[in-house]
Each structure stands twice: as C-alpha cells, then as structure tokens.
Design an enzyme around this catalytic site. Structure first.
Site, PDB file in Angstrom:
ATOM      1  N   MET A 125       0.870  -1.193   0.000  1.00 51.89           N
ATOM      2  CA  MET A 125       0.000   0.000   0.000  1.00 51.89           C
ATOM      3  C   MET A 125       0.899   1.234   0.000  1.00 51.89           C
ATOM      4  O   MET A 125       1.965   1.229   0.612  1.00 51.89           O
ATOM      5  CB  MET A 125      -0.866  -0.005   1.260  1.00 51.89           C
ATOM      6  N   ASN A 126       0.477   2.316  -0.711  1.00 48.36           N
ATOM      7  CA  ASN A 126       1.104   3.614  -0.442  1.00 48.36           C
ATOM      8  C   ASN A 126       0.036   4.694  -0.262  1.00 48.36           C
ATOM      9  O   ASN A 126      -0.862   4.488   0.583  1.00 48.36           O
ATOM     10  CB  ASN A 126       2.257   3.959  -1.388  1.00 48.36           C
ATOM     11  N   ASP A 127       0.066   5.786  -0.956  1.00 46.17           N
ATOM     12  CA  ASP A 127      -0.715   6.979  -0.602  1.00 46.17           C
ATOM     13  C   ASP A 127      -2.193   6.731  -0.275  1.00 46.17           C
ATOM     14  O   ASP A 127      -2.868   5.977  -0.991  1.00 46.17           O
ATOM     15  CB  ASP A 127      -0.737   7.971  -1.768  1.00 46.17           C
ATOM     16  N   GLN A 171      -3.399   3.636  -2.683  1.00 44.18           N
ATOM     17  CA  GLN A 171      -2.561   3.061  -3.737  1.00 44.18           C
ATOM     18  C   GLN A 171      -2.210   1.630  -3.322  1.00 44.18           C
ATOM     19  O   GLN A 171      -1.659   1.406  -2.229  1.00 44.18           O
ATOM     20  CB  GLN A 171      -1.294   3.901  -3.895  1.00 44.18           C
ATOM     21  N   TRP A 183       6.012  -2.078  -4.513  1.00 48.20           N
ATOM     22  CA  TRP A 183       5.267  -1.123  -5.325  1.00 48.20           C
ATOM     23  C   TRP A 183       5.173  -1.596  -6.783  1.00 48.20           C
ATOM     24  O   TRP A 183       6.105  -2.158  -7.331  1.00 48.20           O
ATOM     25  CB  TRP A 183       5.954   0.249  -5.273  1.00 48.20           C
ATOM     26  N   TRP A 206      -3.216   6.203 -10.299  1.00 45.42           N
ATOM     27  CA  TRP A 206      -2.440   6.879  -9.267  1.00 45.42           C
ATOM     28  C   TRP A 206      -3.318   7.807  -8.430  1.00 45.42           C
ATOM     29  O   TRP A 206      -4.537   7.810  -8.536  1.00 45.42           O
ATOM     30  CB  TRP A 206      -1.257   7.604  -9.905  1.00 45.42           C
ATOM     31  N   ASP A 219      -1.531  14.097  -9.125  1.00 47.47           N
ATOM     32  CA  ASP A 219      -2.141  14.118  -7.796  1.00 47.47           C
ATOM     33  C   ASP A 219      -3.065  15.322  -7.573  1.00 47.47           C
ATOM     34  O   ASP A 219      -2.802  16.184  -6.723  1.00 47.47           O
ATOM     35  CB  ASP A 219      -1.057  14.068  -6.695  1.00 47.47           C
ATOM     36  N   GLU A 239       4.566  16.391  -4.997  1.00 44.24           N
ATOM     37  CA  GLU A 239       3.559  15.341  -5.114  1.00 44.24           C
ATOM     38  C   GLU A 239       2.443  15.631  -4.111  1.00 44.24           C
ATOM     39  O   GLU A 239       2.640  16.322  -3.106  1.00 44.24           O
ATOM     40  CB  GLU A 239       4.176  13.967  -4.803  1.00 44.24           C
ATOM     41  N   ASP A 283       9.121  15.042  -3.396  1.00 47.83           N
ATOM     42  CA  ASP A 283       9.659  13.819  -3.978  1.00 47.83           C
ATOM     43  C   ASP A 283      11.153  13.676  -3.680  1.00 47.83           C
ATOM     44  O   ASP A 283      11.659  12.571  -3.540  1.00 47.83           O
ATOM     45  CB  ASP A 283       9.415  13.882  -5.494  1.00 47.83           C
TER      46      ASP A 283
HETATM   47  N1  DQQ Z   1       2.399   7.972  -5.367  1.00 50.24           N
HETATM   48  C1  DQQ Z   1       1.547   7.861  -6.510  1.00 50.24           C
HETATM   49  C2  DQQ Z   1       1.717   9.144  -7.260  1.00 50.24           C
HETATM   50  C3  DQQ Z   1       2.218  10.068  -6.223  1.00 50.24           C
HETATM   51  C4  DQQ Z   1       3.134   9.202  -5.419  1.00 50.24           C
HETATM   52  C5  DQQ Z   1       1.953   6.629  -7.289  1.00 50.24           C
HETATM   53  C6  DQQ Z   1       3.428   9.734  -4.049  1.00 50.24           C
HETATM   54  O1  DQQ Z   1       0.494   9.589  -7.815  1.00 50.24           O
HETATM   55  O2  DQQ Z   1       2.866  11.189  -6.779  1.00 50.24           O
HETATM   56  O3  DQQ Z   1       1.803   5.462  -6.504  1.00 50.24           O
HETATM   57  O4  DQQ Z   1       3.867   8.721  -3.203  1.00 50.24           O
END
Ligand code: DQQ
Length: 666
Positions: free
Chosen positions: A135-137, A153, A161, A196, A261, A321, A356
């Site tokens: 998992m991310n954002d 995400q 990822w 995304w 984003d 981001e 970033d």
């Molecule tokens: N994660 C997404 C992007 C964003 C980034 C891709 C930030 O949309 O910029 O997984 O962690």
C-alpha cells in the site's frame, strides 16, 4: 548485532501505588491494580557507550512488476546501468522501496534472519492496513452516506510497489474497517501504468466525483474522472471511469511525467458555478528545481482551464507530489472547515506539498488571494518545503478531508516500511496508514497546525495504568510495570526541576535531533522521556524524548525527538534520530502522547504541535515489549507530573460480505 550498551540494573527503591482498571473513565485512584517499579541508576557511559548510528541505507531495487512491457523497459534500463536501479523513477514516479538494505535485486539473500513469529508480530492491532500486499498513498478520503471511505494506492499482486490499483475500505468510525474489493484497476490506456493518486470532491447535491492521475505510460501522466456507478450505494463498491477520460493533459510548460495528484476541488470564490483544483508539478528550467502547484478551473470536471501563473512555487524544492490546499479557522471558532470555505476574517489557507526529493510532507500557513490565483505564506522563511512538516518521521503523501459528519478536518498519511524489501516480501505486506489525525490551527502560537489522533481512537483504550508523580533522577531509568506494552496509548506530562533550568546557563546551543547522539547523549537539561518497545535489559528500545537547550540569544528551546537507533538488533532496517524544535509557551508543561502499535510508534508533543512517526522492528522486545521512563540529563530531575498508559484493543477488521457489513454498521 549485539548492542554494545553495558549498564548495571541497580534498583535503589521500590514503591507501590494503586491505579485504576477497566473503564477508562474511572479516576486513577479508583482501581485495584498494583504497581511496583524500581528506580534504576545508570552511569553517564551507560547510554553513551551504545553502538553507532545506522544511517539510511537507500535500497535500489527492481522488483516484481507484472506488465511485460514494463518489465522490458526495466530490463533495458538495467542493462544500461549495471548498478541496481530503482523501480519507481523508471515508471514515472519516485522510489518506492522501503529503504532497508537487503533488496530483492540482490537475490533476496542476506539481512536479518527474521522468524515467522517476529514478522507476524509486526502487523498492527489498531492501525489501518490492507490484509496483504503493498500500500502507499491515501486516496480520495471522504465521508459518504454514513460511511468513511479510504481508498489507497495498492498492488494486489505483491508486497512491493507496482501495478497500482485503488484499494478500498469503509468504516463507521475511522478505526474499525471493512475491507472492500478494489475500486479501480489499470484497465484503460490512460491509466495502464497505474491508477495513481487522486482526491474526492463532494458536490452540493451530495454527489461525489473523484479526480485522479492516470499513469498512461512511464512518461505521461494525465488526469481522469471517476464517479460512483451507483450513487445510492453507501459502500461505493463500483466506480465508472468517465468516457471523456483523460480529462486533462499536461500543459506544454511542464514535463509530461511531472503532473500528478489533483486535490479536492473548492468552489471558485469569484464564480460559484465553477470549481478550482490544484495539481503538483516541477519547474526545472535554469537551475530553479522548483516545486509548483498549478490551479485549474472547471464547471463540470470534464473540461478545464489553466489559471495564469501558479498558486505557489518554491525554488529548490523539486517535484511537489500530493499537494493539499485547505482552509483553517484561525480564531479557533471551528475545528474544521469545508474545503470551499472562503479566505477572509478568521480563515487562512494551508498549502502542503510532499517533496519527492526527500520524501517528507511540508506545509505552511498563509493567505489565499483567489482573484490573483496566488497564495502567500505568512512567513517567507518557513515556506512550503523549507519549514514546517506534518510529521518529522516516516510519513508521506498525506491527504486531508473535511468530515462533514463531525465538522472536523482529518489527515491520513502513508507510513512506509523501514525494513528491507526482502523482509516485506517474507511478511507478505508493506506499509501502514497513520492513525487518522484531526488538523487545526494552533491558536496559542498562531504559527503552526496541531495534529491529534481522532477521538475515536480513545474508544479503543482498555486497562489503564497510572504512574503519575514519579520523579526520575538525572541519569536514571524507571521501568513501568504492566503486562504487555505492544499496543498502548501513553499520555505524559513532565516537569523539569526549575532550579536546574535556572542554573543551566551553559545549556547546549544549537542542539539538533538529527545530528545528536539521541537518547544516549547527555546534556544539562536532557534528553528525557519514554523508552517504548524495549526488552527488559534495554538491548532494544525506541526513545521519544525532550531535550531543552538554549538558543544563541539565551532563551530556552525545546526539542522533541525520536531515537530509533537502538530499536532493533537487525542491521538491515533504517534507524535514525528524527525530530525538531517544538514551541513551548510560558506556563506550559512538556507533554507527549505516544501510540505504540507493534511496528509503529506515533508521538505527538505539546498537544500535537509536533508529530513523529517511526517504524521499528524489534528482535528481542517483540512479544514482551516494555515501557520505561528515562532521564539522561546530567543535572535536572524530571517529574512525570502525570503519566497514564492504556492498553489498546485491536480493531479486528472484516472482509467484505453481507454479515460483515451488518457487524460494521452497528
Ligand atoms: N504515489 C503515486 C503518485 C504520487 C506518489 C503513485 C506519491 O500519484 O505522486 O503510486 O507517493
């Protein structure tokens, strides 16, 4: 790796007190729990002899990515670069590996020999995490028809990822979750490389629209729209990507992979029939390397107009981001404001960017001049990307939403792993969401936000232990007796002895958490605080501590730091000392709240003026985690004026099926 710390346990006194249990509303004196503790003296060398710091070890990995064409792209790149390359930039976004050193690319060998028990223990009890995989954002958080929704995400194929979809869960209370089927997958040319990050906008009629970034391929990012397939479905199980997608292409002035984003949209103050939304980007012309937030106007979320100029830009900060932009009530009248609340008397605006370049979330408070498409920070020296952070630890790509149910603004942040990618694959999951935090303006300082766990977290408190009134001598440690401390909520207030403070004219100038010796250092007025996730002989411990120093002008400065450097014997985890100064106003005591949940420690100092999140992976303290008070100052006594610790219930999240909906609805 054995910890080099050598110290003797020298109990000098034993004291008993009573404390309360069960119902956390009972006063401390009303219960029957028995507490005993020993005051343990240590010498100055006790902490100081500890092993050196393990600095960030950036891992460079190519992991499991399912699309063949993307694999091909990575292979090509890898043959050009004999050194390992990271997966993220190749696919048009930054590094997503966890940071530990034993990478899959290196064959998956090496690293700490984690046992199943240890890995199993690292899963949390009351933090949000998907049942498995990466998992991310946080994406599109929203309150809709009685349910809080959290999208995120998500790689449903692996614990690394890649192949990004929108995972989805819903909750009645922000802490107990119903895991739902993925909401969107990369099934269109415009999001083939990943669905995304994006945000939700609630329309005046209660309708909902998601605007998200489609990663069309590794070099082009476009913006897309999705709406609920059945707006009457409170669980929002199905989503319809709009036939007009992509609705927004990168403008000619930006590189097509620096455009992503979109924020939640707000009503245009000068035209109530139009919405505005911001999108993060980068301007690398000349040597600017500037982060930028562009604003678009739309009436229907399908056609957009770029407003002239930019909402804000800061040289040297690189790609922005996950930009967030929202109003705050600066007179304290309201705890949260709808995103469309206009700037004006009592209302300022917060601009947040996730950098970033260094993977931290920075914010500043300022004035929004909508008619000029401009936002101006109150303090230019504390601009976005150079000043305040949401959190000084591991916390990124955060997003807020306005909770119209409880009239508050709630923040979610992605808390990645600090162990190796190899360990993530072994445990079968990677990343947590932070505890949801309310966000408000600090009316006392007038300069920063305050972040605090949502009140629902307190409903998870069970047995309470009260250690209030304990004094900790300089150079000593006090074990706090409770059965287990792997899932706890700690609230403490400290008093430094005033004679020592007055006498400490030579207190260190220029202290810095990051470059300090952490909890092992010794100064006149610190460090002191709590050691959590510690084993009984303190070979592993994570410290949340204060350190009081003097500034060049002689005034006192308080630092709030977290020291991860002794958190684990494993050498393939990232361990740092993190933190920053925290404002303490005249007459205030030093206070901290710490949420410990297995492999995560989230701390909030001075009512949430400063927050720090750490990921830690004990090899000894797991299954028998303990808490200690410590004071490593050389001259000051510290009194824990109040210190209460609650065991925390698990949230026992459910998978989607009809009975689970019933259970979660109650
Ligand atoms: N994660 C997404 C992007 C964003 C980034 C891709 C930030 O949309 O910029 O997984 O962690």
């Amino acid at each position: 790796m054995a910890d080099a710390t050598s110290y003797a346990l020298l109990p000098t006194s034993v004291r008993t007190t009573t404390e309360s249990s069960g119902d956390s509303s009972l006063p401390a004196s009303g219960g029957f729990f028995f507490l005993s503790f020993a005051v343990v003296l240590i010498t100055a060398v006790a902490f100081a002899l500890g092993g050196g710091f393990v600095k960030d070890a950036a891992s460079h990995v190519v992991g499991a990515i399912s699309e063949t064409d993307l694999d091909g792209e990575l292979q090509n790149l890898h043959s050009l670069h004999p050194d390992p390359v990271s997966r993220g930039p190749v696919l048009g976004v930054s590094e997503k590996a966890s940071g530990g050193s034993a990478s899959l690319l290196l064959g998956g060998h090496g690293g700490y020999p984690w046992t199943n028990d240890m890995l199993h223990w690292q899963r949390t009890g009351f933090h949000f995490q998907p049942p498995r995989n990466w998992m991310n954002d946080p994406n599109g958080p929203v309150f809709y028809k009685g349910w809080y929704h959290l999208f995120y995400q998500y790689n449903r194929d692996a614990a690394v990822w890649g192949n990004i979809t929108w995972g989805h869960a819903a909750s009645r209370d922000l802490v107990h979750w119903l895991h739902l089927p993925v909401a969107m997958v990369p099934d269109q040319w415009y999001d083939a490389n990943g669905v995304w990050t994006g945000s939700a906008t609630v329309l005046p009629d209660g309708g909902l629209v998601m605007v998200y970034t489609g990663s069309a391929n590794s070099t082009v990012q476009v913006q897309c729209v999705a709406v609920p397939a059945d707006p009457n479905d409170a669980l929002l199980l199905h989503w319809r990507k709009h036939p007009s997608n992509p609705v927004l292409l990168p403008p000619p002035s930006v590189l097509p992979h620096d455009f992503r984003d979109p924020t939640t949209a707000w009503v245009d103050p000068s035209d109530p029939s139009a919405y505005l939304l911001a999108i993060g980007s980068k301007n690398d012309t000349g040597d600017r390397h500037a982060g930028v937030a562009y604003v678009y106007s739309t009436r229907d979320f399908l056609s957009y107009r770029l407003l002239p100029g930019a909402l804000h830009t800061v040289n040297g900060t690189g790609m922005w981001e996950c930009v967030d932009f929202f109003p705050v009530s600066v007179d304290g009248a309201r705890i949260g404001l709808d995103t469309s609340e206009r700037a004006g008397d009592g209302v300022k605006h917060v601009l947040k960017a996730s950098l970033d370049d260094d993977r931290h979330d920075y914010y500043a408070i300022g004035t929004y001049v909508a008619e000029e498409n401009r936002w101006v920070p109150d303090d230019g020296e504390m601009d976005v990307g150079v000043g305040l952070r949401y959190d000084w630890g591991k916390f990124y790509a955060a997003k807020t939403f306005y909770d119209q149910n409880k009239k508050r603004r709630v923040l979610w942040g992605w808390v990645g792993e600090a162990d190796s990618e190899r360990a993530d694959v072994s445990k079968g999951w990677a990343s947590l969401m932070s505890i949801p935090r309310t966000v408000g303006f600090d009316t006392k300082t007038g300069r920063n936000l305050v972040f605090w766990p949502v009140e629902e977290v307190e409903f998870l408190r069970t047995t309470r232990y009260d250690f209030s009134g304990v004094t900790v001598e300089p150079g000593s440690i006090v074990p706090l007796s409770m059965p287990t401390a792997a899932q706890v909520d700690i609230e403490a207030q400290f008093e430094l002895d005033s004679a020592a403070v007055d006498a400490a004219v030579d207190a260190e100038i220029g202290y810095n958490c990051r470059t300090s010796d952490g909890a092992a250092g010794r100064g006149l007025l610190g460090p002191f605080g709590l050691l959590v996730l510690a084993d009984s002989v303190l070979s592993e411990r994570t410290a949340a501590y204060f350190y009081v120093s003097r500034s060049a002008d002689g005034t006192l400065r308080t630092h709030f730091c977290q020291d991860e450097t002794r958190s684990s014997h494993a050498s393939d985890t990232v361990k740092r000392v993190v933190g920053y100064t925290v404002p303490v106003l005249d007459g205030e005591t030093l206070s901290v709240r710490i949420l410990v949940d297995h492999s995560i420690v989230e701390s909030f100092a001075q009512g949430g003026r400063s927050a720090i999140t750490s990921r830690v992976y004990p090899t000894q303290a797991f299954n028998r985690a303990k808490v200690f008070l410590f004071n490593n100052a050389t001259s000051a006594h510290v009194k824990a004026k109040s210190l209460r610790i609650w065991e925390m219930d698990s949230t026992f999240n459910h998978y989607y099926r009809q009975e689970a909906v019933q259970i979660c609805s109650n």
